[in-house]
Scaffold this motif. Structure first.
Motif, mmCIF file in Angstrom:
data_model
loop_
_atom_site.group_PDB
_atom_site.id
_atom_site.type_symbol
_atom_site.label_atom_id
_atom_site.label_comp_id
_atom_site.label_asym_id
_atom_site.label_seq_id
_atom_site.Cartn_x
_atom_site.Cartn_y
_atom_site.Cartn_z
ATOM 1 N N UNK A 124 0.898 -1.247 -0.072
ATOM 2 C CA UNK A 124 -0.103 -0.046 -0.127
ATOM 3 C C UNK A 124 0.919 1.257 0.062
ATOM 4 N N UNK A 125 1.922 1.217 0.690
ATOM 5 C CA UNK A 125 2.743 2.612 0.862
ATOM 6 C C UNK A 125 3.609 2.556 -0.500
ATOM 7 N N UNK A 126 3.811 1.602 -1.014
ATOM 8 C CA UNK A 126 4.639 1.648 -2.495
ATOM 9 C C UNK A 126 3.634 2.329 -3.483
ATOM 10 N N UNK A 127 2.421 1.898 -3.454
ATOM 11 C CA UNK A 127 1.465 2.345 -4.114
ATOM 12 C C UNK A 127 1.163 3.900 -4.247
ATOM 13 N N UNK A 128 1.063 4.258 -2.699
ATOM 14 C CA UNK A 128 1.026 5.685 -2.693
ATOM 15 C C UNK A 128 2.083 6.484 -2.898
ATOM 16 N N UNK A 129 3.362 6.080 -2.578
ATOM 17 C CA UNK A 129 4.462 6.533 -3.010
ATOM 18 C C UNK A 129 4.451 6.797 -4.301
ATOM 19 N N UNK A 130 4.114 5.814 -5.420
ATOM 20 C CA UNK A 130 4.189 6.022 -6.873
ATOM 21 C C UNK A 130 2.978 7.250 -7.074
ATOM 22 N N UNK A 131 1.795 7.020 -6.353
ATOM 23 C CA UNK A 131 0.610 7.749 -6.743
ATOM 24 C C UNK A 131 1.003 9.164 -6.530
ATOM 25 N N UNK A 132 1.876 9.553 -5.296
ATOM 26 C CA UNK A 132 2.202 10.798 -4.958
ATOM 27 C C UNK A 132 3.282 11.703 -6.040
ATOM 28 N N UNK A 133 3.960 10.610 -6.398
ATOM 29 C CA UNK A 133 5.148 11.084 -7.377
ATOM 30 C C UNK A 133 4.329 11.399 -8.686
ATOM 31 N N UNK A 134 3.705 10.470 -9.224
ATOM 32 C CA UNK A 134 3.038 10.446 -10.589
ATOM 33 C C UNK A 134 1.812 11.022 -10.911
ATOM 34 N N UNK A 135 0.924 10.892 -9.893
ATOM 35 C CA UNK A 135 -0.603 10.964 -10.158
ATOM 36 C C UNK A 135 -0.896 11.802 -8.884
ATOM 37 N N UNK A 136 -0.276 12.906 -8.570
ATOM 38 C CA UNK A 136 -0.582 13.554 -7.414
ATOM 39 C C UNK A 136 -1.963 14.293 -7.536
ATOM 40 N N UNK A 137 -2.944 14.089 -6.380
ATOM 41 C CA UNK A 137 -4.127 14.748 -6.225
ATOM 42 C C UNK A 137 -4.897 14.299 -7.375
ATOM 43 N N UNK A 138 -4.879 13.228 -8.086
ATOM 44 C CA UNK A 138 -5.837 12.818 -9.006
ATOM 45 C C UNK A 138 -6.746 12.213 -8.422
ATOM 46 N N UNK A 139 -7.797 11.643 -9.306
ATOM 47 C CA UNK A 139 -9.003 10.817 -8.393
ATOM 48 C C UNK A 139 -8.479 9.731 -8.234
ATOM 49 N N UNK A 140 -7.677 8.941 -8.676
ATOM 50 C CA UNK A 140 -7.228 7.466 -7.969
ATOM 51 C C UNK A 140 -6.378 7.812 -6.832
ATOM 52 N N UNK A 141 -5.590 9.017 -6.906
ATOM 53 C CA UNK A 141 -4.870 9.011 -5.763
ATOM 54 C C UNK A 141 -5.669 9.152 -4.426
ATOM 55 N N UNK A 142 -6.443 10.182 -4.667
ATOM 56 C CA UNK A 142 -7.420 10.861 -3.571
ATOM 57 C C UNK A 142 -8.141 9.651 -3.067
ATOM 58 N N UNK A 143 -8.779 8.620 -3.926
ATOM 59 C CA UNK A 143 -9.681 7.422 -3.624
ATOM 60 C C UNK A 143 -8.852 6.536 -2.956
#
Length: 344
Positions: A124-143
């Motif tokens: 989960x933390x790996x996924x969040x780290x990726x989303x934070x870096x490449x999809x920050x504040x996107x719908x997928x990141x926020x959800x």
């Protein structure tokens, strides 16, 4: 012996679903309907046109037929629904009394019950780290961040309106609004305020300010999570989580030896076909398990995630079993070395 009344399987299913409408939630009714759709398919394949002909031999054939299509744990869930349905058919004189007892429910091991059934903290933390870096504040990141940090159900996430977010108080207000399309599983009892950490507050605030679709849903409400024209659906949330949990999505090697260019699961709509992808429910289970392992008080978990103490105990037991099985599977066996034996 009671005389049986002829009844087509389709009509029996319709009657049973009607009888359960006031007893279960809409989501549970959908699950029952899905299981019974499979039963109707079997009836069509076997030319069963009258429930009077559904006996022990027929039910054994259904069990074998279904077992060739799904995992053991899915078969178990399907058969429990069929058993209850057949019991209803006994009550309306469509099958002989005692027929439901001939539905044999398979025994499952702990490994069957929990295999890949929750996400682990590291993943989960790996996924969040990726989303934070490449999809920050996107719908997928926020959800994804909201589901992981809070451990709430998809129905609770879908129920959130823009007004339910209180950044200045670090909280989300989850409310039961059945008349306008967003019922909670536990209805009014599921209503609560969920406090969130600063990092999630920042992500949600940036999502709202930069990427949130400012639309009204079919009931004139302003949903927190929306598509370009309305509130996100359960299917949309599932697809967002399925895509995020594919190893290749976050830059990891595929554990199934597939190439991203040719893999059928490498798309938004088909991400669920990836054996490693997970739905929102395992994300919730992972969040609850993580909280339990962090020694978070059970009453806090209960209030925050709307989960009973009994379920918490079962989840922790399942997690321990899964991790033990995972370790046995992935730890290489030591070779027998007589020269290294120690005599105590």
């Amino acid at each position: 012996m009671t005389k049986l009344e002829s009844l087509r399987p389709e009509k029996a299913v319709e009657m049973y679903l009607t009888s359960r409408e006031d007893e279960v939630t809409k989501k549970s009714l959908q699950n029952i309907k899905s299981d019974l759709k499979i039963f109707k398919q079997w009836c069509t394949d076997r030319d069963v046109t009258d429930m009077n002909n559904v006996d022990g031999r027929a039910l054994a054939d259904f069990r074998t037929w279904r077992a060739e299509q799904v995992k053991l744990i899915t078969l178990k869930h399907n058969l429990w629904t069929i058993k209850k349905f057949v019991r209803f058919c006994e009550q309306i004189d469509a099958v002989p009394e005692g027929t439901s007892e001939k539905v044999v429910i398979p025994e499952t091991s702990d490994a069957d019950e929990v295999n890949d059934s929750f996400i682990q903290e590291g993943d989960a933390e790996d996924i969040l780290e990726y989303l934070k870096k490449f999809e920050y504040a996107s719908l997928r990141h926020a959800v994804f961040f909201t589901l992981w940090h809070t451990g709430i159900r998809s129905s609770s996430l879908l129920a959130l309106d823009l007004k339910d977010v209180h950044p200045e108080e670090n909280k989300l207000c989850i409310r039961h609004r059945p008349t306008t399309g967003t019922a909670l599983k536990n209805k009014e009892k599921g209503e609560r305020n969920v406090f969130i950490k600063d990092e999630l507050v920042t992500v949600l605030s940036d999502f709202i300010n930069e990427n949130r679709a400012d639309v009204l849903d079919d009931h004139g409400r302003r949903p927190l999570f929306a598509t370009t024209d309305t509130r996100v659906s359960r299917t949309t949330v599932q697809r967002l989580v399925y895509t995020a949990t594919r190893p290749c999505h976050v830059g990891k090697d595929c554990p199934h030896d597939e190439e991203p260019e040719t893999c059928e699961a490498n798309s938004y709509n088909l991400a669920c076909k990836c054996p490693s992808s997970l739905s929102p429910h395992p994300l919730r289970k992972g969040a609850i398990t993580y909280s339990l392992n962090e020694e978070t008080p059970k009453d806090v978990i209960s209030d925050r995630m709307d989960v009973s103490g009994g379920v918490q105990i079962r989840m922790k037991s399942e997690a321990m079993c899964f991790l033990s099985a995972y370790a046995r599977k992935h730890t290489p066996r030591r070779k027998y070395r007589p020269d290294r034996l120690r005599v105590c």
